[in-house]
Write a protein that holds these residues in place. Structure first.
Motif, short mmCIF file in Angstrom:
data_model
loop_
_atom_site.label_atom_id
_atom_site.label_comp_id
_atom_site.label_asym_id
_atom_site.label_seq_id
_atom_site.Cartn_x
_atom_site.Cartn_y
_atom_site.Cartn_z
N GLY A 176 71.56 45.46 102.01
CA GLY A 176 71.42 46.84 101.55
C GLY A 176 70.66 47.01 100.26
N TRP A 177 69.88 45.99 99.82
CA TRP A 177 69.20 46.12 98.55
C TRP A 177 67.76 45.64 98.64
CZ3 TRP A 177 70.77 48.36 94.06
CH2 TRP A 177 69.98 48.13 92.91
N LEU A 196 69.21 52.54 102.27
CA LEU A 196 69.46 52.76 103.70
C LEU A 196 68.25 52.47 104.58
CD1 LEU A 196 71.71 55.93 104.03
CD2 LEU A 196 71.99 53.75 105.22
N ASP A 197 67.04 52.80 104.12
CA ASP A 197 65.85 52.52 104.93
C ASP A 197 65.70 51.03 105.16
OD1 ASP A 197 63.98 55.21 103.34
OD2 ASP A 197 65.17 55.18 105.19
N TYR A 198 65.97 50.27 104.13
CA TYR A 198 65.86 48.81 104.23
C TYR A 198 66.93 48.27 105.18
CZ TYR A 198 66.21 43.91 102.72
OH TYR A 198 66.28 42.53 102.68
N MET A 258 74.23 55.08 111.03
CA MET A 258 74.65 54.00 110.12
C MET A 258 75.17 54.60 108.81
SD MET A 258 71.57 51.33 110.83
CE MET A 258 72.25 49.98 109.89
N GLU A 259 74.50 55.63 108.35
CA GLU A 259 74.92 56.27 107.09
C GLU A 259 76.34 56.83 107.22
OE1 GLU A 259 73.21 59.51 103.83
OE2 GLU A 259 72.26 59.36 105.82
N LYS A 260 76.62 57.41 108.38
CA LYS A 260 77.95 57.99 108.62
C LYS A 260 79.02 56.89 108.51
CE LYS A 260 79.51 59.00 112.79
NZ LYS A 260 80.86 58.40 112.80
N HIS A 261 78.77 55.76 109.14
CA HIS A 261 79.73 54.65 109.08
C HIS A 261 79.87 54.13 107.65
CE1 HIS A 261 80.36 54.52 113.33
NE2 HIS A 261 79.15 54.13 113.63
N THR A 306 78.64 50.64 95.17
CA THR A 306 79.06 51.86 95.88
C THR A 306 77.99 52.35 96.85
OG1 THR A 306 78.06 53.19 94.16
CG2 THR A 306 80.41 52.62 93.87
N PHE A 307 78.37 53.31 97.66
CA PHE A 307 77.49 53.88 98.70
C PHE A 307 76.12 54.26 98.14
CE2 PHE A 307 76.21 56.21 102.37
CZ PHE A 307 75.54 57.32 101.88
N GLU A 308 76.13 54.90 96.96
CA GLU A 308 74.87 55.43 96.40
C GLU A 308 73.85 54.34 96.11
OE1 GLU A 308 78.24 58.09 95.77
OE2 GLU A 308 77.88 55.96 95.31
#
Ligand SMILES: [Zn+2]
Length: 340
Positions: A206-207, A289-291, A54-57, A283-285
């Motif tokens: 994502g938050w 991601l775990d959530y 998922m991170e890669k995408h 932005t990505f940062e």
């Protein structure tokens, strides 16, 4: 072969559990081998959800990594940015063995779809979707998070054995302009007479700043509220839920056509949402991601069980959406609208 070893394993587990003071989740252990025998639950298919994939995408969809030789997706508002996004989604789906379909409803307006047909012939469909556009920003949370979550569901659910219902994965265009793509798609699928038994929309997942893992379950029609709760428990996910009446995302388009729908998101209504909403800072940062991975596991577990026709819980009492809090979402009149 595996089954024979089961009794021994179970007693070992009981022992472990006693020692570890029941921190281990019995459902995780018990369900796997038993599944194939008993209720046919999805044997924790959601454990195949991969954060790294998922991170890669997410890196590509937010302009942090190129799409091979096709360039970089700096934003997903302009026709070029959205076309590049569709290219990436199509390439990723083909790499998974899908035959992606493009649903063009107007100039510069196209949705992407991919079908996962059931193992036993069925005319029923479960729709899992997210919008692919952004307000001319990186749109990491809104809504690269949802787009990646649906892509991951497509990667994982095709591994699920015994599926009895088809799954349609969809990426909607022009949501930010007022659900334009999903309205066109829901309308066309209705016209085609597609039998959609449920639609699961993912928008901004994502938050989780307060780290309480709460998932917002917005406007769950029909059995969906009870079904999400059932699977959340039976698969041992045990995530906190927040039921709301927040609309204005793509599930509304399907709801309007009479298809039972729901929207999964971060706590948009009750406040633990990205402060970078519709801003350059999304932005990505900033994505947790775990959530996002946890939320994706929930959707994969639910859609997995629905596709296996795991029966809903008994005694469902439907509560009107109006009894739950709601919050407005912002639409833009055009992608040229200024953002901070
Ligand atoms: Zn959105």
């Amino acid at each position: 072969m595996k089954f024979k070893r089961l009794p021994l394993v179970l007693s070992a587990f009981a022992l472990l559990n006693a020692c570890a003071g029941s921190s281990l989740n019995p459902a995780l252990f018990r369900s796997a081998p038993l599944q194939t025998q008993s209720a046919g639950r999805s044997a924790l298919i959601e454990n195949r959800v991969e954060k790294a994939r998922m991170e890669k995408h997410l890196l590509v969809l937010t302009g942090k990594a190129p799409i091979g030789s096709d360039g970089i997706i700096m934003e997903r508002g302009t026709p070029q940015g959205r076309a590049l996004t569709r290219t990436y989604l199509t390439q990723s789906l083909e790499a998974l063995g899908y035959k992606p379909e493009i649903h063009t409803y107007r100039t510069n307006g196209s949705n992407i779809m991919a079908r996962l047909m059931a193992e036993t012939p069925s005319d029923e469909y479960i729709v899992v979707g997210a919008h692919l556009d952004s307000v001319r920003n990186a749109g990491a949370d809104d809504n690269a998070s949802g787009s990646v979550s649906v892509l991951e569901a497509a990667a994982v659910l095709k591994e699920l054995k015994g599926r009895k219902v088809n799954v349609l994965f969809a990426w909607f265009d022009e949501e930010e302009l007022g659900l334009v793509g999903s309205r066109a798609l829901a309308r066309d699928l209705k016209k085609q007479g597609m039998k959609i038994t449920s639609m699961h929309n993912i928008d901004m997942l994502g938050w989780d700043a307060d780290k309480d893992k709460t998932i917002e379950v917005a406007q769950p029609d029909g059995i969906l509220w009870d079904y999400y709760q059932m699977v959340n428990k039976s698969h041992g996910l045990n995530l906190p839920f927040d039921r709301t009446n927040t609309g204005q995302s793509d599930h509304e388009s399907f709801h309007k056509e009479g298809f039972p729908s729901v929207c999964l998101s971060e706590e948009y209504t009750n406040g633990d949402m990205t402060p970078h909403y519709h801003r350059r800072g999304d932005t990505f940062e900033t994505v947790h991601l775990d959530y996002l991975t946890l939320g994706t596991r929930l959707v994969v577990a639910v859609v997995g069980d629905l596709s296996l026709k795991v029966p809903p819980p008994a005694g469902i009492r439907q509560i009107p959406h109006s009894q739950f809090p709601a919050r407005q979402r912002e639409f833009h009149s055009s992608y040229d609208e200024h953002i901070d």
